[in-house]
Design a protein around this motif. Structure first.
Motif, PDB file in Angstrom:
ATOM      1  N   THR A 120       0.832  -1.205   0.000  1.00  0.00           N
ATOM      2  CA  THR A 120       0.000   0.000   0.000  1.00  0.00           C
ATOM      3  C   THR A 120       0.868   1.258   0.000  1.00  0.00           C
ATOM      4  O   THR A 120       0.508   2.268  -0.624  1.00  0.00           O
ATOM      5  CB  THR A 120      -0.954   0.025   1.208  1.00  0.00           C
ATOM      6  OG1 THR A 120      -0.213  -0.079   2.417  1.00  0.00           O
ATOM      7  CG2 THR A 120      -1.938  -1.116   1.138  1.00  0.00           C
ATOM      8  N   GLN A 121       2.024   1.210   0.655  1.00  0.00           N
ATOM      9  CA  GLN A 121       2.941   2.345   0.639  1.00  0.00           C
ATOM     10  C   GLN A 121       3.477   2.596  -0.771  1.00  0.00           C
ATOM     11  O   GLN A 121       3.698   3.744  -1.165  1.00  0.00           O
ATOM     12  CB  GLN A 121       4.103   2.110   1.614  1.00  0.00           C
ATOM     13  CG  GLN A 121       3.681   2.065   3.076  1.00  0.00           C
ATOM     14  CD  GLN A 121       4.804   1.548   3.954  1.00  0.00           C
ATOM     15  OE1 GLN A 121       4.954   0.353   4.167  1.00  0.00           O
ATOM     16  NE2 GLN A 121       5.605   2.455   4.465  1.00  0.00           N
ATOM     17  N   LEU A 127       1.006   7.437  -6.431  1.00  0.00           N
ATOM     18  CA  LEU A 127       0.064   8.556  -6.521  1.00  0.00           C
ATOM     19  C   LEU A 127       0.787   9.896  -6.396  1.00  0.00           C
ATOM     20  O   LEU A 127       0.460  10.859  -7.096  1.00  0.00           O
ATOM     21  CB  LEU A 127      -1.010   8.431  -5.443  1.00  0.00           C
ATOM     22  CG  LEU A 127      -1.959   7.230  -5.552  1.00  0.00           C
ATOM     23  CD1 LEU A 127      -2.952   7.237  -4.398  1.00  0.00           C
ATOM     24  CD2 LEU A 127      -2.693   7.212  -6.885  1.00  0.00           C
ATOM     25  N   GLN A 128       1.781   9.959  -5.517  1.00  0.00           N
ATOM     26  CA  GLN A 128       2.551  11.193  -5.349  1.00  0.00           C
ATOM     27  C   GLN A 128       3.312  11.556  -6.617  1.00  0.00           C
ATOM     28  O   GLN A 128       3.533  12.741  -6.898  1.00  0.00           O
ATOM     29  CB  GLN A 128       3.539  11.044  -4.188  1.00  0.00           C
ATOM     30  CG  GLN A 128       2.901  10.974  -2.816  1.00  0.00           C
ATOM     31  CD  GLN A 128       3.914  10.641  -1.732  1.00  0.00           C
ATOM     32  OE1 GLN A 128       5.101  10.461  -2.008  1.00  0.00           O
ATOM     33  NE2 GLN A 128       3.453  10.551  -0.498  1.00  0.00           N
ATOM     34  N   HIS A 129       3.711  10.544  -7.377  1.00  0.00           N
ATOM     35  CA  HIS A 129       4.532  10.758  -8.574  1.00  0.00           C
ATOM     36  C   HIS A 129       3.762  10.423  -9.850  1.00  0.00           C
ATOM     37  O   HIS A 129       4.358  10.045 -10.855  1.00  0.00           O
ATOM     38  CB  HIS A 129       5.811   9.919  -8.475  1.00  0.00           C
ATOM     39  CG  HIS A 129       6.711  10.316  -7.344  1.00  0.00           C
ATOM     40  ND1 HIS A 129       7.665  11.305  -7.467  1.00  0.00           N
ATOM     41  CD2 HIS A 129       6.772   9.881  -6.059  1.00  0.00           C
ATOM     42  CE1 HIS A 129       8.288  11.460  -6.307  1.00  0.00           C
ATOM     43  NE2 HIS A 129       7.766  10.609  -5.440  1.00  0.00           N
ATOM     44  N   ARG A 130       2.454  10.588  -9.807  1.00  0.00           N
ATOM     45  CA  ARG A 130       1.625  10.169 -10.942  1.00  0.00           C
ATOM     46  C   ARG A 130       1.941  10.927 -12.228  1.00  0.00           C
ATOM     47  O   ARG A 130       1.699  10.413 -13.325  1.00  0.00           O
ATOM     48  CB  ARG A 130       0.145  10.321 -10.598  1.00  0.00           C
ATOM     49  CG  ARG A 130      -0.280  11.742 -10.310  1.00  0.00           C
ATOM     50  CD  ARG A 130      -1.740  11.820  -9.883  1.00  0.00           C
ATOM     51  NE  ARG A 130      -2.162  13.185  -9.616  1.00  0.00           N
ATOM     52  CZ  ARG A 130      -1.997  13.813  -8.459  1.00  0.00           C
ATOM     53  NH1 ARG A 130      -1.433  13.175  -7.441  1.00  0.00           N
ATOM     54  NH2 ARG A 130      -2.395  15.063  -8.308  1.00  0.00           N
ATOM     55  N   ASP A 131       2.503  12.126 -12.115  1.00  0.00           N
ATOM     56  CA  ASP A 131       2.853  12.877 -13.324  1.00  0.00           C
ATOM     57  C   ASP A 131       3.919  12.160 -14.146  1.00  0.00           C
ATOM     58  O   ASP A 131       4.036  12.403 -15.344  1.00  0.00           O
ATOM     59  CB  ASP A 131       3.356  14.279 -12.958  1.00  0.00           C
ATOM     60  CG  ASP A 131       2.245  15.173 -12.423  1.00  0.00           C
ATOM     61  OD1 ASP A 131       1.059  14.815 -12.604  1.00  0.00           O
ATOM     62  OD2 ASP A 131       2.552  16.211 -11.819  1.00  0.00           O
ATOM     63  N   TYR A 168      -6.321   7.195 -11.478  1.00  0.00           N
ATOM     64  CA  TYR A 168      -6.037   6.054 -12.358  1.00  0.00           C
ATOM     65  C   TYR A 168      -7.307   5.230 -12.593  1.00  0.00           C
ATOM     66  O   TYR A 168      -8.176   5.153 -11.725  1.00  0.00           O
ATOM     67  CB  TYR A 168      -4.986   5.128 -11.735  1.00  0.00           C
ATOM     68  CG  TYR A 168      -3.580   5.676 -11.724  1.00  0.00           C
ATOM     69  CD1 TYR A 168      -2.675   5.352 -12.743  1.00  0.00           C
ATOM     70  CD2 TYR A 168      -3.136   6.500 -10.697  1.00  0.00           C
ATOM     71  CE1 TYR A 168      -1.374   5.838 -12.732  1.00  0.00           C
ATOM     72  CE2 TYR A 168      -1.843   7.004 -10.681  1.00  0.00           C
ATOM     73  CZ  TYR A 168      -0.961   6.663 -11.705  1.00  0.00           C
ATOM     74  OH  TYR A 168       0.320   7.161 -11.698  1.00  0.00           O
ATOM     75  N   THR A 169      -7.372   4.599 -13.744  1.00  0.00           N
ATOM     76  CA  THR A 169      -8.378   3.569 -13.985  1.00  0.00           C
ATOM     77  C   THR A 169      -7.812   2.264 -13.453  1.00  0.00           C
ATOM     78  O   THR A 169      -6.739   1.815 -13.883  1.00  0.00           O
ATOM     79  CB  THR A 169      -8.682   3.432 -15.494  1.00  0.00           C
ATOM     80  OG1 THR A 169      -9.201   4.680 -15.966  1.00  0.00           O
ATOM     81  CG2 THR A 169      -9.701   2.336 -15.740  1.00  0.00           C
ATOM     82  N   ARG A 193      -3.967  -3.709 -12.660  1.00  0.00           N
ATOM     83  CA  ARG A 193      -3.346  -2.722 -13.540  1.00  0.00           C
ATOM     84  C   ARG A 193      -3.970  -1.354 -13.278  1.00  0.00           C
ATOM     85  O   ARG A 193      -5.195  -1.232 -13.154  1.00  0.00           O
ATOM     86  CB  ARG A 193      -3.547  -3.111 -15.003  1.00  0.00           C
ATOM     87  CG  ARG A 193      -3.032  -2.049 -15.995  1.00  0.00           C
ATOM     88  CD  ARG A 193      -3.054  -2.551 -17.429  1.00  0.00           C
ATOM     89  NE  ARG A 193      -4.370  -3.035 -17.801  1.00  0.00           N
ATOM     90  CZ  ARG A 193      -4.600  -4.188 -18.428  1.00  0.00           C
ATOM     91  NH1 ARG A 193      -3.600  -4.984 -18.738  1.00  0.00           N
ATOM     92  NH2 ARG A 193      -5.826  -4.557 -18.734  1.00  0.00           N
ATOM     93  N   LEU A 194      -3.129  -0.338 -13.189  1.00  0.00           N
ATOM     94  CA  LEU A 194      -3.572   1.048 -13.077  1.00  0.00           C
ATOM     95  C   LEU A 194      -3.109   1.800 -14.316  1.00  0.00           C
ATOM     96  O   LEU A 194      -1.932   1.731 -14.684  1.00  0.00           O
ATOM     97  CB  LEU A 194      -2.986   1.723 -11.838  1.00  0.00           C
ATOM     98  CG  LEU A 194      -3.219   1.070 -10.479  1.00  0.00           C
ATOM     99  CD1 LEU A 194      -2.572   1.905  -9.379  1.00  0.00           C
ATOM    100  CD2 LEU A 194      -4.700   0.885 -10.198  1.00  0.00           C
TER     101      LEU A 194
END
Length: 270
Positions: A120-121, A127-131, A168-169, A193-194
């Motif tokens: 989970t971490q 998510l923090q680095h989704r760009d 994300y999907t 998959r995301l």
């Protein structure tokens, strides 16, 4: 397999404190390698490759494969058996590493058979680095994989579901039994998959959004009117019908809308 030298140095010992369960099934490894599209980016980072069962299938793809591994014994094995990968083996802790030190500002995908104790971490860091991370796939404890992909209305639906699905999907792909690992875990695993939502803009303050979601689910059996009391919202706002609902009844878009409602009255932790 190209770029693969047969094992001549013995197996790596699985270490309980690292949550290691080495995948040994070649068919499952091949299926996981196929879960990424390898489209729109060139670099792929595998987390926790162990003895490289998944790695060798990734090396067949049209991509530049990097691996990150905290276990020295695994690193030594990979350096001995995957000679062409040596310059792209990073002996680091994924949760602590500065991803820009590895890839600069380039986009890259992430894949792996993730240690259950930090899975989970890993998602929160993605998510923090989704760009920089347009695509992500891999193996989790089945319960966690299902939770990430779950929709509202389910008991499994929670903080991780909302935050992940906002950006994300999420798709649950298939279940994996304990027998394909050494040592076998006590639970089933699940592969997901995301895929990042392109041109998506979170239409509210992001830190407040995270705060609203986490505060709501911290008392998930209560209505939002009660679980969000700590935000000190005015009484007239809390009379809105949305506050009659419990958090698992709201989809990610409704949480965005709720955050926008709250934003003029709550101080975001910027």
């Amino acid at each position: 397999m190209k770029n693969y030298k047969p094992n001549t140095s013995g197996d790596v010992r699985a270490k309980k404190h690292l949550g290691q369960h080495f995948l040994k099934d070649e068919n499952i490894a091949s299926k996981i390698a196929d879960t990424l599209s390898y489209s729109g980016y060139y670099k792929v980072l595998e987390i926790g490759p162990g003895m490289g069962v998944l790695t060798k299938y990734l090396l067949e793809k049209d991509a530049e494969i990097h691996v990150i591994e905290i276990d020295r014994e695994s690193v030594e094995f990979l350096e001995s058996n995957y000679l062409h990968l040596r310059d792209r083996i990073h002996e680091k802790d994924f949760l602590k590493v500065d991803l820009q030190s590895l890839f600069g500002a380039e986009e890259f995908a992430i894949i792996g058979n993730f240690p259950y104790n930090i899975s989970t971490q890993i998602v929160f860091k993605v998510l923090q680095h989704r760009d920089q991370i347009p695509e992500f796939s891999g193996m989790f404890q089945k319960e966690v994989a299902k939770r990430i992909c779950e929709k509202e209305g389910s008991k499994a639906y929670g903080i991780l579901s909302v935050l992940t699905q906002a950006f994300y999907t999420a798709e649950y792909l298939f279940t994996v039994p304990p027998s394909v690992f050494s040592p076998p875990p006590k639970v089933d695993s699940g592969v997901l998959r995301l895929q990042r939502k392109e041109n998506f803009h979170l239409a509210c303050d992001e830190k407040l959004f995270y705060r609203v979601v986490k505060t709501s689910f911290n008392q998930r059996r209560k209505t939002l009117r009660n679980s969000l009391k700590s935000l000190n919202l005015p009484g007239n706002l809390r009379e809105d019908i949305i506050f009659d609902k419990r958090p698992e009844q709201l989809g990610f878009q409704q949480f965005i809308d709720l955050t926008k409602m709250i934003e003029p009255y709550a101080v975001s932790s910027k």
